[in-house]
Write a protein that holds these residues in place. Structure first.
Motif, PDB file in Angstrom:
ATOM      1  N   CYS A   1       0.834  -1.207   0.000  1.00 29.26           N
ATOM      2  CA  CYS A   1       0.000   0.000   0.000  1.00 29.26           C
ATOM      3  C   CYS A   1       0.869   1.257   0.000  1.00 29.26           C
ATOM      4  O   CYS A   1       0.598   2.219  -0.739  1.00 29.26           O
ATOM      5  CB  CYS A   1      -0.932   0.017   1.207  1.00 29.26           C
ATOM      6  SG  CYS A   1      -2.346  -1.107   1.083  1.00 29.26           S
ATOM      7  N   ALA A   2       1.892   1.274   0.832  1.00 28.58           N
ATOM      8  CA  ALA A   2       2.769   2.442   0.910  1.00 28.58           C
ATOM      9  C   ALA A   2       3.505   2.665  -0.404  1.00 28.58           C
ATOM     10  O   ALA A   2       3.643   3.804  -0.884  1.00 28.58           O
ATOM     11  CB  ALA A   2       3.759   2.275   2.056  1.00 28.58           C
ATOM     12  N   ILE A   3       3.974   1.568  -1.005  1.00 29.19           N
ATOM     13  CA  ILE A   3       4.706   1.665  -2.268  1.00 29.19           C
ATOM     14  C   ILE A   3       3.782   2.109  -3.396  1.00 29.19           C
ATOM     15  O   ILE A   3       4.126   2.973  -4.215  1.00 29.19           O
ATOM     16  CB  ILE A   3       5.353   0.312  -2.610  1.00 29.19           C
ATOM     17  CG1 ILE A   3       6.397  -0.045  -1.545  1.00 29.19           C
ATOM     18  CG2 ILE A   3       5.991   0.341  -3.996  1.00 29.19           C
ATOM     19  CD1 ILE A   3       6.889  -1.481  -1.637  1.00 29.19           C
ATOM     20  N   ASP A   4       2.589   1.527  -3.434  1.00 29.63           N
ATOM     21  CA  ASP A   4       1.648   1.838  -4.504  1.00 29.63           C
ATOM     22  C   ASP A   4       1.158   3.283  -4.412  1.00 29.63           C
ATOM     23  O   ASP A   4       0.979   3.954  -5.437  1.00 29.63           O
ATOM     24  CB  ASP A   4       0.467   0.865  -4.455  1.00 29.63           C
ATOM     25  CG  ASP A   4       0.897  -0.574  -4.711  1.00 29.63           C
ATOM     26  OD1 ASP A   4       2.002  -0.782  -5.257  1.00 29.63           O
ATOM     27  OD2 ASP A   4       0.136  -1.495  -4.354  1.00 29.63           O
ATOM     28  N   LEU A   5       0.935   3.768  -3.186  1.00 27.99           N
ATOM     29  CA  LEU A   5       0.529   5.168  -3.041  1.00 27.99           C
ATOM     30  C   LEU A   5       1.640   6.098  -3.538  1.00 27.99           C
ATOM     31  O   LEU A   5       1.360   7.123  -4.179  1.00 27.99           O
ATOM     32  CB  LEU A   5       0.182   5.492  -1.597  1.00 27.99           C
ATOM     33  CG  LEU A   5      -0.183   6.963  -1.350  1.00 27.99           C
ATOM     34  CD1 LEU A   5      -1.377   7.380  -2.204  1.00 27.99           C
ATOM     35  CD2 LEU A   5      -0.459   7.226   0.119  1.00 27.99           C
ATOM     36  N   LYS A   6       2.872   5.729  -3.277  1.00 27.07           N
ATOM     37  CA  LYS A   6       3.990   6.532  -3.769  1.00 27.07           C
ATOM     38  C   LYS A   6       3.943   6.633  -5.287  1.00 27.07           C
ATOM     39  O   LYS A   6       4.203   7.711  -5.853  1.00 27.07           O
ATOM     40  CB  LYS A   6       5.307   5.900  -3.314  1.00 27.07           C
ATOM     41  CG  LYS A   6       6.546   6.687  -3.717  1.00 27.07           C
ATOM     42  CD  LYS A   6       7.807   5.982  -3.232  1.00 27.07           C
ATOM     43  CE  LYS A   6       9.062   6.731  -3.698  1.00 27.07           C
ATOM     44  NZ  LYS A   6      10.308   6.018  -3.283  1.00 27.07           N
ATOM     45  N   GLU A   7       3.603   5.535  -5.952  1.00 27.52           N
ATOM     46  CA  GLU A   7       3.479   5.560  -7.415  1.00 27.52           C
ATOM     47  C   GLU A   7       2.381   6.521  -7.853  1.00 27.52           C
ATOM     48  O   GLU A   7       2.527   7.262  -8.826  1.00 27.52           O
ATOM     49  CB  GLU A   7       3.197   4.150  -7.940  1.00 27.52           C
ATOM     50  CG  GLU A   7       4.367   3.189  -7.747  1.00 27.52           C
ATOM     51  CD  GLU A   7       4.060   1.774  -8.195  1.00 27.52           C
ATOM     52  OE1 GLU A   7       5.020   1.008  -8.408  1.00 27.52           O
ATOM     53  OE2 GLU A   7       2.864   1.432  -8.322  1.00 27.52           O
ATOM     54  N   ILE A   8       1.266   6.505  -7.126  1.00 24.00           N
ATOM     55  CA  ILE A   8       0.159   7.412  -7.455  1.00 24.00           C
ATOM     56  C   ILE A   8       0.600   8.862  -7.295  1.00 24.00           C
ATOM     57  O   ILE A   8       0.352   9.705  -8.175  1.00 24.00           O
ATOM     58  CB  ILE A   8      -1.062   7.113  -6.561  1.00 24.00           C
ATOM     59  CG1 ILE A   8      -1.627   5.720  -6.879  1.00 24.00           C
ATOM     60  CG2 ILE A   8      -2.140   8.180  -6.751  1.00 24.00           C
ATOM     61  CD1 ILE A   8      -2.692   5.246  -5.907  1.00 24.00           C
ATOM     62  N   LEU A   9       1.257   9.160  -6.180  1.00 22.02           N
ATOM     63  CA  LEU A   9       1.673  10.535  -5.903  1.00 22.02           C
ATOM     64  C   LEU A   9       2.747  11.016  -6.872  1.00 22.02           C
ATOM     65  O   LEU A   9       2.845  12.212  -7.152  1.00 22.02           O
ATOM     66  CB  LEU A   9       2.171  10.644  -4.461  1.00 22.02           C
ATOM     67  CG  LEU A   9       1.153  10.324  -3.362  1.00 22.02           C
ATOM     68  CD1 LEU A   9       1.779  10.506  -1.987  1.00 22.02           C
ATOM     69  CD2 LEU A   9      -0.101  11.171  -3.498  1.00 22.02           C
ATOM     70  N   GLU A  10       3.546  10.085  -7.392  1.00 19.91           N
ATOM     71  CA  GLU A  10       4.604  10.447  -8.340  1.00 19.91           C
ATOM     72  C   GLU A  10       4.124  10.397  -9.795  1.00 19.91           C
ATOM     73  O   GLU A  10       4.928  10.518 -10.725  1.00 19.91           O
ATOM     74  CB  GLU A  10       5.806   9.515  -8.148  1.00 19.91           C
ATOM     75  CG  GLU A  10       6.503   9.704  -6.808  1.00 19.91           C
ATOM     76  CD  GLU A  10       7.667   8.744  -6.604  1.00 19.91           C
ATOM     77  OE1 GLU A  10       7.790   7.782  -7.416  1.00 19.91           O
ATOM     78  OE2 GLU A  10       8.431   8.925  -5.649  1.00 19.91           O
ATOM     79  N   ASN A  11       2.809  10.208  -9.968  1.00 21.20           N
ATOM     80  CA  ASN A  11       2.211  10.160 -11.311  1.00 21.20           C
ATOM     81  C   ASN A  11       2.796   9.044 -12.174  1.00 21.20           C
ATOM     82  O   ASN A  11       2.918   9.177 -13.398  1.00 21.20           O
ATOM     83  CB  ASN A  11       2.372  11.508 -12.033  1.00 21.20           C
ATOM     84  CG  ASN A  11       1.608  12.619 -11.351  1.00 21.20           C
ATOM     85  OD1 ASN A  11       0.440  12.453 -10.991  1.00 21.20           O
ATOM     86  ND2 ASN A  11       2.255  13.755 -11.153  1.00 21.20           N
ATOM     87  N   LYS A  12       3.163   7.952 -11.523  1.00 23.88           N
ATOM     88  CA  LYS A  12       3.642   6.777 -12.246  1.00 23.88           C
ATOM     89  C   LYS A  12       2.449   5.859 -12.500  1.00 23.88           C
ATOM     90  O   LYS A  12       1.932   5.218 -11.601  1.00 23.88           O
ATOM     91  CB  LYS A  12       4.701   6.041 -11.423  1.00 23.88           C
ATOM     92  CG  LYS A  12       5.238   4.792 -12.104  1.00 23.88           C
ATOM     93  CD  LYS A  12       6.246   4.070 -11.218  1.00 23.88           C
ATOM     94  CE  LYS A  12       6.747   2.794 -11.885  1.00 23.88           C
ATOM     95  NZ  LYS A  12       7.712   2.062 -11.009  1.00 23.88           N
ATOM     96  N   GLN A  13       2.017   5.805 -13.740  1.00 26.62           N
ATOM     97  CA  GLN A  13       0.822   5.033 -14.060  1.00 26.62           C
ATOM     98  C   GLN A  13       1.117   3.539 -13.991  1.00 26.62           C
ATOM     99  O   GLN A  13       2.152   3.078 -14.475  1.00 26.62           O
ATOM    100  CB  GLN A  13       0.294   5.408 -15.444  1.00 26.62           C
ATOM    101  CG  GLN A  13      -0.185   6.848 -15.533  1.00 26.62           C
ATOM    102  CD  GLN A  13      -0.910   7.141 -16.830  1.00 26.62           C
ATOM    103  OE1 GLN A  13      -1.071   6.284 -17.698  1.00 26.62           O
ATOM    104  NE2 GLN A  13      -1.380   8.370 -16.967  1.00 26.62           N
ATOM    105  N   VAL A  14       0.192   2.806 -13.375  1.00 25.92           N
ATOM    106  CA  VAL A  14       0.334   1.356 -13.215  1.00 25.92           C
ATOM    107  C   VAL A  14      -0.999   0.697 -13.529  1.00 25.92           C
ATOM    108  O   VAL A  14      -2.029   1.074 -12.964  1.00 25.92           O
ATOM    109  CB  VAL A  14       0.773   0.987 -11.781  1.00 25.92           C
ATOM    110  CG1 VAL A  14       0.807  -0.527 -11.612  1.00 25.92           C
ATOM    111  CG2 VAL A  14       2.135   1.591 -11.468  1.00 25.92           C
ATOM    112  N   PHE A  15      -0.975  -0.280 -14.432  1.00 31.26           N
ATOM    113  CA  PHE A  15      -2.191  -0.997 -14.805  1.00 31.26           C
ATOM    114  C   PHE A  15      -1.961  -2.499 -14.655  1.00 31.26           C
ATOM    115  O   PHE A  15      -0.853  -2.991 -14.862  1.00 31.26           O
ATOM    116  CB  PHE A  15      -2.592  -0.686 -16.247  1.00 31.26           C
ATOM    117  CG  PHE A  15      -2.793   0.780 -16.513  1.00 31.26           C
ATOM    118  CD1 PHE A  15      -3.949   1.423 -16.113  1.00 31.26           C
ATOM    119  CD2 PHE A  15      -1.797   1.516 -17.143  1.00 31.26           C
ATOM    120  CE1 PHE A  15      -4.130   2.778 -16.356  1.00 31.26           C
ATOM    121  CE2 PHE A  15      -1.967   2.874 -17.391  1.00 31.26           C
ATOM    122  CZ  PHE A  15      -3.135   3.504 -16.987  1.00 31.26           C
ATOM    123  N   LEU A  16      -3.019  -3.196 -14.297  1.00 31.30           N
ATOM    124  CA  LEU A  16      -2.942  -4.641 -14.194  1.00 31.30           C
ATOM    125  C   LEU A  16      -2.986  -5.262 -15.589  1.00 31.30           C
ATOM    126  O   LEU A  16      -3.536  -4.677 -16.529  1.00 31.30           O
ATOM    127  CB  LEU A  16      -4.094  -5.173 -13.340  1.00 31.30           C
ATOM    128  CG  LEU A  16      -4.074  -4.714 -11.877  1.00 31.30           C
ATOM    129  CD1 LEU A  16      -5.358  -5.135 -11.174  1.00 31.30           C
ATOM    130  CD2 LEU A  16      -2.860  -5.269 -11.141  1.00 31.30           C
TER     131      LEU A  16
END
Length: 291
Positions: A148-163
């Motif tokens: 959760c902490a890592i994934d939120l960091k991706e969101i805040l850094e505008n790093k798009q991630v898709f399944l």
């Protein structure tokens, strides 16, 4: 000026709520004001997603779809323009077919001007099908908290991630959405055994207010069951049969912290490769973010 975020979420037995609360903690640690809106059977005081910098949807996967209250929720979302949205979902097994649950939601939200930028799937213990061991449940939760902490960091850094996409995903999700009306019908088959202590925990915890006491104080069910199994899962005396799915019923909370070890499971080989792959990928992601 501080940024703000909102997560609209539906949760039955609490798995998704645990994930959302973990995100809440991590948003706050990043000095971002966070609102969490619990989806029930009504939408009083529904916050406008356009008022927030970060907008999330969170839900347990039901039949490769979001539960019907999430579909009801997004019907009420106003028009927007390129509003970014992230999706958090939970399920009891890490199968790629579960990835398709985002597709029918975003097909509707795209028309309203919302854009999916990130989606994440967290494996949490079953509340239907069979009972995971407490040791496995604890392992799932430990991995999820770190992710959760890592994934939120991706969101805040505008790093798009898709399944990863699944072939014919939207069509499969459409077929399995029959579960929504079917589970409302199955809800009419719920029965309460005589061992019921009338603690009313099922009434209080039903996320769609589907359970009530009649004039004689007996537990009764309406016709809007979402089949989250919260009532059967939480019942302290295992008094609730859940219609045609009673054989799949799981009763009683998991011990996420300090679980007993070496518990035996009849299902230890169920989707074993998928679970092993999920935990391996989680460990690699966690390790890479520690460097």
């Amino acid at each position: 000026m501080n940024k703000n975020a909102i997560i609209y979420y539906f949760s039955g037995t609490g798995n998704t709520e645990k994930i959302v609360n973990e995100y809440k903690k991590n948003f706050e640690e990043n000095n971002i004001n966070i609102t969490i809106y619990k989806v029930t059977d009504n939408f009083d005081n529904l916050p406008n997603p356009n008022d927030y910098d970060y907008v999330g949807l969170a839900y347990p996967i039901h039949g490769f779809n979001a539960p019907y209250p999430i579909f009801d929720l997004i019907k009420l979302f106003p028009q927007s323009k390129d509003k970014k949205i992230f999706i958090l979902k939970t399920s009891g097994e890490p199968l790629s077919i579960n990835n398709i649950s985002s597709e029918p939601l975003m097909a509707r939200l795209n028309k309203k001007g919302y854009i999916l930028t990130n989606e994440y799937h967290y494996v949490m213990p079953y509340n239907l099908v069979f009972r995971h061991t407490d040791e496995m449940a604890s392992k799932m939760w430990k991995a999820a908290k770190q992710l959760c902490a890592i994934d939120l960091k991706e969101i805040l850094e505008n790093k798009q991630v898709f399944l990863k996409k699944f072939p014919f995903g939207r069509f499969i999700a459409f077929l399995f959405r029959i579960e929504h009306p079917a589970m409302k019908v199955n809800g009419n088959l719920f029965k309460v055994k005589n061992i019921c202590t009338h603690c009313n925990l099922c009434v209080k915890k039903c996320p769609v207010n589907n359970i009530y006491n009649d004039d004689n104080g007996n537990i009764k069910f309406k016709n809007k069951c979402v089949m989250c199994a919260s009532c059967a899962f939480r019942c302290p005396v295992d008094a609730i049969n859940i219609g045609i799915l009673t054989a799949w019923k799981v009763n009683g909370p998991y011990k996420f912290e300090n679980p007993p070890i070496n518990q035996k499971s009849k299902h230890e080989n169920y989707c074993k490769k998928a679970y092993d792959r999920y935990f391996k990928n989680a460990e690699e992601k966690i390790k890479n973010n520690e460097l």
